[in-house]
Motif scaffolding. Structure first.
Motif, PDB file in Angstrom:
ATOM      1  N   THR A  48       0.805  -1.220   0.000  1.00 52.72           N
ATOM      2  CA  THR A  48       0.000   0.000   0.000  1.00 52.72           C
ATOM      3  C   THR A  48       0.842   1.276   0.000  1.00 52.72           C
ATOM      4  O   THR A  48       0.312   2.353  -0.203  1.00 52.72           O
ATOM      5  N   SER A  49       2.137   1.152   0.273  1.00 51.67           N
ATOM      6  CA  SER A  49       3.041   2.305   0.210  1.00 51.67           C
ATOM      7  C   SER A  49       4.459   1.770   0.034  1.00 51.67           C
ATOM      8  O   SER A  49       4.659   0.567  -0.117  1.00 51.67           O
ATOM      9  N   ASP A  50       5.439   2.643   0.091  1.00 55.62           N
ATOM     10  CA  ASP A  50       6.832   2.227  -0.109  1.00 55.62           C
ATOM     11  C   ASP A  50       7.360   1.307   0.996  1.00 55.62           C
ATOM     12  O   ASP A  50       8.397   0.669   0.817  1.00 55.62           O
ATOM     13  N   THR A  51       6.659   1.240   2.132  1.00 52.38           N
ATOM     14  CA  THR A  51       7.135   0.397   3.229  1.00 52.38           C
ATOM     15  C   THR A  51       6.033  -0.394   3.924  1.00 52.38           C
ATOM     16  O   THR A  51       6.297  -1.072   4.908  1.00 52.38           O
ATOM     17  N   GLU A  52       4.800  -0.302   3.438  1.00 50.35           N
ATOM     18  CA  GLU A  52       3.673  -0.899   4.156  1.00 50.35           C
ATOM     19  C   GLU A  52       2.941  -1.964   3.346  1.00 50.35           C
ATOM     20  O   GLU A  52       2.764  -1.829   2.134  1.00 50.35           O
ATOM     21  N   LEU A  53       2.486  -2.983   4.063  1.00 52.90           N
ATOM     22  CA  LEU A  53       1.639  -4.037   3.512  1.00 52.90           C
ATOM     23  C   LEU A  53       0.299  -4.018   4.224  1.00 52.90           C
ATOM     24  O   LEU A  53       0.238  -3.701   5.413  1.00 52.90           O
ATOM     25  N   THR A  54      -0.755  -4.384   3.527  1.00 53.19           N
ATOM     26  CA  THR A  54      -2.013  -4.711   4.195  1.00 53.19           C
ATOM     27  C   THR A  54      -2.246  -6.194   3.956  1.00 53.19           C
ATOM     28  O   THR A  54      -1.647  -6.797   3.062  1.00 53.19           O
ATOM     29  N   SER A  58       8.229  -4.058   9.224  1.00 49.82           N
ATOM     30  CA  SER A  58       7.140  -3.145   9.565  1.00 49.82           C
ATOM     31  C   SER A  58       5.841  -3.911   9.797  1.00 49.82           C
ATOM     32  O   SER A  58       5.132  -3.684  10.779  1.00 49.82           O
ATOM     33  N   PHE A  59       5.535  -4.832   8.900  1.00 48.92           N
ATOM     34  CA  PHE A  59       4.325  -5.642   9.014  1.00 48.92           C
ATOM     35  C   PHE A  59       4.337  -6.473  10.302  1.00 48.92           C
ATOM     36  O   PHE A  59       3.358  -6.497  11.053  1.00 48.92           O
ATOM     37  N   LEU A  60       5.445  -7.146  10.580  1.00 55.24           N
ATOM     38  CA  LEU A  60       5.530  -8.013  11.762  1.00 55.24           C
ATOM     39  C   LEU A  60       5.425  -7.229  13.066  1.00 55.24           C
ATOM     40  O   LEU A  60       4.932  -7.749  14.064  1.00 55.24           O
ATOM     41  N   SER A  61       5.849  -5.982  13.051  1.00 56.73           N
ATOM     42  CA  SER A  61       5.754  -5.166  14.269  1.00 56.73           C
ATOM     43  C   SER A  61       4.298  -4.873  14.635  1.00 56.73           C
ATOM     44  O   SER A  61       4.001  -4.528  15.774  1.00 56.73           O
TER      45      SER A  61
END
Length: 186
Positions: free
Chosen positions: A78-84, A141-144
């Motif tokens: 969804t962005s340069d560093t994020e997953l949904t 980032s996702f795992l956090s």
């Protein structure tokens, strides 16, 4: 060894793998996974393979999960560093994004805290459960955002390195890593 060096080395190693060997190794990894006592959970997050990067073919694992009637969640960037996290259903439409990543067009978003097991792509890992990905930080980032009890399972074509020397505090270590030959537990 430094992450940058490992990234370069393992991308080159992958390039040398034939399509048939990749299929065979991927099937061995899926069969090794069956040895783990992880199949009583309900929510499993799995990435869809980037064939151009010779990633492990996760379709074998998807078949296992669907055969066991599990809730399968796949990532959408969804962005340069994020997953949904999107629930994979029979009606989920997939497309390949600009980075070559297969992902759902849309769908039912699942809260990260519900996910119990995450299968994680990687290029290399060490004997301490640290991993090297492509360097964008998507999975850290996702795992956090996931529950602290989420099982983190790396999938690797290659065996462990002794040590990744430049691990930082944002890097999330694995609980397991599965290779065609071995199950590593951390």
């Amino acid at each position: 060894m430094l992450k940058k060096e490992l990234r370069k080395n393992y991308l080159q190693k992958r390039e040398l793998i034939s399509t048939q060997d990749l299929e065979d190794l991927s099937l061995k990894i899926a069969n090794k996974l069956l040895e783990l006592a992880i199949w009583y959970y309900d929510y499993y997050h799995i990435y869809l393979s980037i064939s151009s990067k010779k990633e492990i073919e996760t379709s074998y694992i998807l078949s296992i999960l669907q055969g066991k009637d599990k809730n399968v969640i796949v990532p959408k960037i969804t962005s340069d560093t994020e997953l949904t996290s999107i629930l994979l259903t029979d009606n989920t439409k997939l497309h390949v994004n600009s980075w070559g990543v297969p992902e759902p067009v849309d769908g039912i978003e699942i809260e990260e805290r519900k996910i119990q097991v995450v299968f994680i792509p990687l290029l290399a890992f060490d004997l301490n459960g640290n991993r090297v990905g492509y360097g964008k930080g998507f999975y850290d980032s996702f795992l956090s955002k996931c529950s602290k009890d989420v099982l983190k399972i790396g999938l690797s074509l290659f065996e462990a390195e002794e040590e990744i020397s430049d691990v930082n505090k944002l890097d999330v270590p694995l609980n397991y890593c599965i290779t065609p030959k071995k199950i590593y537990s951390f």
